[in-house]
Design a protein around this motif. Structure first.
Motif, PDB file in Angstrom:
ATOM      1  N   THR A 149       0.858  -1.218  -0.155  1.00 26.88           N
ATOM      2  CA  THR A 149       0.011  -0.014  -0.071  1.00 26.88           C
ATOM      3  C   THR A 149       0.964   1.218   0.098  1.00 26.88           C
ATOM      4  O   THR A 149       0.585   2.308  -0.711  1.00 26.88           O
ATOM      5  CB  THR A 149      -0.874   0.031   1.200  1.00 26.88           C
ATOM      6  OG1 THR A 149      -1.756  -1.282   1.139  1.00 26.88           O
ATOM      7  CG2 THR A 149      -1.818   0.983   1.095  1.00 26.88           C
ATOM      8  N   CYS A 150       2.012   1.347   0.840  1.00 26.80           N
ATOM      9  CA  CYS A 150       2.920   2.357   0.734  1.00 26.80           C
ATOM     10  C   CYS A 150       3.424   2.564  -0.282  1.00 26.80           C
ATOM     11  O   CYS A 150       3.768   3.758  -0.934  1.00 26.80           O
ATOM     12  CB  CYS A 150       3.812   2.218   1.834  1.00 26.80           C
ATOM     13  SG  CYS A 150       3.156   2.152   3.464  1.00 26.80           S
ATOM     14  N   ILE A 161       0.643   4.449  -2.538  1.00 21.92           N
ATOM     15  CA  ILE A 161       0.598   5.458  -2.047  1.00 21.92           C
ATOM     16  C   ILE A 161       1.609   6.626  -2.633  1.00 21.92           C
ATOM     17  O   ILE A 161       1.371   7.771  -3.277  1.00 21.92           O
ATOM     18  CB  ILE A 161       0.371   5.785  -0.746  1.00 21.92           C
ATOM     19  CG1 ILE A 161      -0.937   5.249  -0.076  1.00 21.92           C
ATOM     20  CG2 ILE A 161       0.531   7.212  -0.319  1.00 21.92           C
ATOM     21  CD1 ILE A 161      -0.772   4.978   1.423  1.00 21.92           C
ATOM     22  N   HIS A 221       1.066   7.122  -6.378  1.00 22.97           N
ATOM     23  CA  HIS A 221       0.072   8.176  -6.484  1.00 22.97           C
ATOM     24  C   HIS A 221       0.491   9.728  -6.535  1.00 22.97           C
ATOM     25  O   HIS A 221       0.176  10.666  -7.084  1.00 22.97           O
ATOM     26  CB  HIS A 221      -1.254   7.913  -5.668  1.00 22.97           C
ATOM     27  CG  HIS A 221      -2.152   7.027  -6.308  1.00 22.97           C
ATOM     28  ND1 HIS A 221      -3.150   7.289  -7.396  1.00 22.97           N
ATOM     29  CD2 HIS A 221      -2.648   5.690  -6.002  1.00 22.97           C
ATOM     30  CE1 HIS A 221      -3.660   6.488  -7.872  1.00 22.97           C
ATOM     31  NE2 HIS A 221      -3.597   5.108  -6.724  1.00 22.97           N
ATOM     32  N   VAL A 272      -5.709   8.620  -2.173  1.00 20.60           N
ATOM     33  CA  VAL A 272      -4.612   8.594  -1.182  1.00 20.60           C
ATOM     34  C   VAL A 272      -5.340   8.429   0.225  1.00 20.60           C
ATOM     35  O   VAL A 272      -4.663   7.431   1.087  1.00 20.60           O
ATOM     36  CB  VAL A 272      -3.570   9.812  -1.310  1.00 20.60           C
ATOM     37  CG1 VAL A 272      -2.604   9.553  -0.085  1.00 20.60           C
ATOM     38  CG2 VAL A 272      -2.795   9.654  -2.598  1.00 20.60           C
ATOM     39  N   LEU A 309      -6.509   5.000   0.623  1.00 19.61           N
ATOM     40  CA  LEU A 309      -5.604   3.839   0.773  1.00 19.61           C
ATOM     41  C   LEU A 309      -4.920   3.633   2.167  1.00 19.61           C
ATOM     42  O   LEU A 309      -4.475   2.649   2.587  1.00 19.61           O
ATOM     43  CB  LEU A 309      -4.455   4.006  -0.462  1.00 19.61           C
ATOM     44  CG  LEU A 309      -4.862   3.888  -1.625  1.00 19.61           C
ATOM     45  CD1 LEU A 309      -3.744   4.156  -2.710  1.00 19.61           C
ATOM     46  CD2 LEU A 309      -5.208   2.438  -2.016  1.00 19.61           C
ATOM     47  N   PHE A 310      -4.977   4.976   2.845  1.00 15.77           N
ATOM     48  CA  PHE A 310      -4.236   4.915   4.068  1.00 15.77           C
ATOM     49  C   PHE A 310      -5.073   4.042   5.328  1.00 15.77           C
ATOM     50  O   PHE A 310      -4.447   3.928   6.329  1.00 15.77           O
ATOM     51  CB  PHE A 310      -4.253   6.584   4.801  1.00 15.77           C
ATOM     52  CG  PHE A 310      -2.841   6.974   4.454  1.00 15.77           C
ATOM     53  CD1 PHE A 310      -1.593   6.428   5.335  1.00 15.77           C
ATOM     54  CD2 PHE A 310      -2.833   8.147   3.482  1.00 15.77           C
ATOM     55  CE1 PHE A 310      -0.650   7.211   5.081  1.00 15.77           C
ATOM     56  CE2 PHE A 310      -1.578   8.729   3.241  1.00 15.77           C
ATOM     57  CZ  PHE A 310      -0.543   8.177   4.170  1.00 15.77           C
ATOM     58  N   THR A 358      -2.697  15.833   1.164  1.00 14.40           N
ATOM     59  CA  THR A 358      -3.683  14.697   1.426  1.00 14.40           C
ATOM     60  C   THR A 358      -4.066  14.747   2.890  1.00 14.40           C
ATOM     61  O   THR A 358      -5.094  14.223   3.232  1.00 14.40           O
ATOM     62  CB  THR A 358      -3.237  13.320   1.055  1.00 14.40           C
ATOM     63  OG1 THR A 358      -1.921  13.139   1.587  1.00 14.40           O
ATOM     64  CG2 THR A 358      -2.920  13.533  -0.530  1.00 14.40           C
TER      65      THR A 358
END
Length: 358
Positions: free
Chosen positions: A51-52, A55, A58, A72, A75-76, A322
């Protein structure tokens, strides 16, 4: 004097031994073992890596900010859910506080998903231009079968936004109340007695999250023909998978704790199993979100035709953008304000068109 000193030391040692024995019994079992912590750690760090990286990509190709801002933030949920659950396993006595952080972000994600859908469609004005005045179809799957014969309007769109925004307000308040009740010893997680705070907080939470998700369902049913090019089903199911599975999983573990047979010895063990399962599920969710919110379509829109890398300073600036939650506050004030001039004007225009058409 020496005799009293020896007796006091002996009593203190016995009390310490009793406390340690109680703690060992409280935190005993597979889910509290180093093996369970290691297994969950592998899944969490794998999910974090996937995931990181997504991110970062992106933020690196931040070519459509009005969409990627919300992506973003969505996704966090993987790092926050996964890491908080893992910490809850490592230090179970503080698990309720990590759970508070995790559940607050859940409300934030539901709101951001709705805003992402609005961004995909070009904003509220574009949506209203397409659906305003059309009759609401009655369907059982989205609960509109009981609706009277009404049409889509600005009030419908406003309700969808209010339904998600109220969860962003209610959930942090409930979380703070839970922490206070836990500190006072009257929360009693997993206890359904009227004297415990658990039953009241859980009821309020259930009503609020159900209303928020229902607002999303109504919005999707009204705009799915417009969202067809953005893989709405995969995105919607991925969000519901994360929110719903954690919620109903917690309900099931509470039931297992309450039913006879001692499947779970207490609510502490139930919370630990909830954390353990979430760490595994976040790895699966990370894979799901990788396909639901890809970065490659935005990479193809980069302005630099030579493919040069974007400076780290720009990526950091995008990341700070974000993290700023001012839009949530502004949107809440805007949608719950009694003086809502823009919506009032649109309603008046809609009413004039309806009366003119009649």
């Amino acid at each position: 004097h020496e005799l009293f000193t020896v007796m006091a030391v002996e009593e203190e040692l016995n009390q310490t031994y009793t406390n340690l024995s109680m703690q060992e019994r409280l935190y005993s079992g597979f889910v509290f073992s180093p093996y369970a912590q290691a297994v969950s750690g592998v899944f969490v760090w794998s999910a974090l890596f996937l995931t990181c990286f997504q991110i970062f990509q992106h933020l690196r190709f931040y070519t459509v900010p009005e969409q990627q801002l919300w992506i973003v933030r969505i996704l966090f949920i993987i790092p926050i859910y996964g890491f908080c659950s893992w910490l809850g396993l490592l230090v179970p006595q503080y698990s309720i506080y990590f759970d508070a952080i995790r559940s607050c972000y859940e409300a934030f994600v539901i709101y951001n998903f709705l805003r992402l859908c609005l961004a995909y469609l070009g904003g509220e004005a574009t949506i209203l231009a397409d659906i305003n005045g059309k009759p609401i179809s009655r369907r059982c799957w989205d609960g509109t079968c009981c609706f009277p014969k009404v049409t889509y309007s600005v009030r419908f769109l406003r309700f969808c936004k209010q339904a998600t925004l109220q969860f962003c307000i209610v959930k942090p308040i409930v979380t703070v109340i839970i922490i206070i009740l836990e500190a006072c010893g009257v929360y009693n997680e997993g206890t359904l007695r009227l004297t415990s705070g658990y039953i009241y907080c859980t009821t309020v939470y259930n009503v609020s999250v159900t209303l928020a998700l229902y607002g999303l369902v109504l919005f999707y049913s009204a705009t799915r023909h417009m969202l067809s090019s953005h893989q709405p089903v995969l995105k919607f199911l991925s969000i519901k998978f994360i929110v719903f599975i954690s919620f109903w999983q917690g309900v099931l573990l509470t039931i297992l704790h309450l039913v006879p047979g001692h499947l779970l010895k207490d609510s502490v063990e139930g919370r630990a199993y909830q954390n353990f399962l979430i760490t595994i599920e976040m790895f699966m969710a990370a894979i799901l979100l990788k396909f639901a919110f890809p970065y490659k379509p935005y990479m193809e829109l980069r302005k630099d035709a030579n493919g040069r890398g974007i400076p780290m300073q720009q990526i950091t600036s995008n990341f700070k953008d974000t993290l700023n939650p001012h839009d949530v506050v502004d949107d809440a004030i805007h949608n719950f304000s009694r003086v809502y001039q823009k919506y009032a004007q649109q309603e008046d225009m809609s009413d004039d068109e309806d009366s003119g058409g009649g």
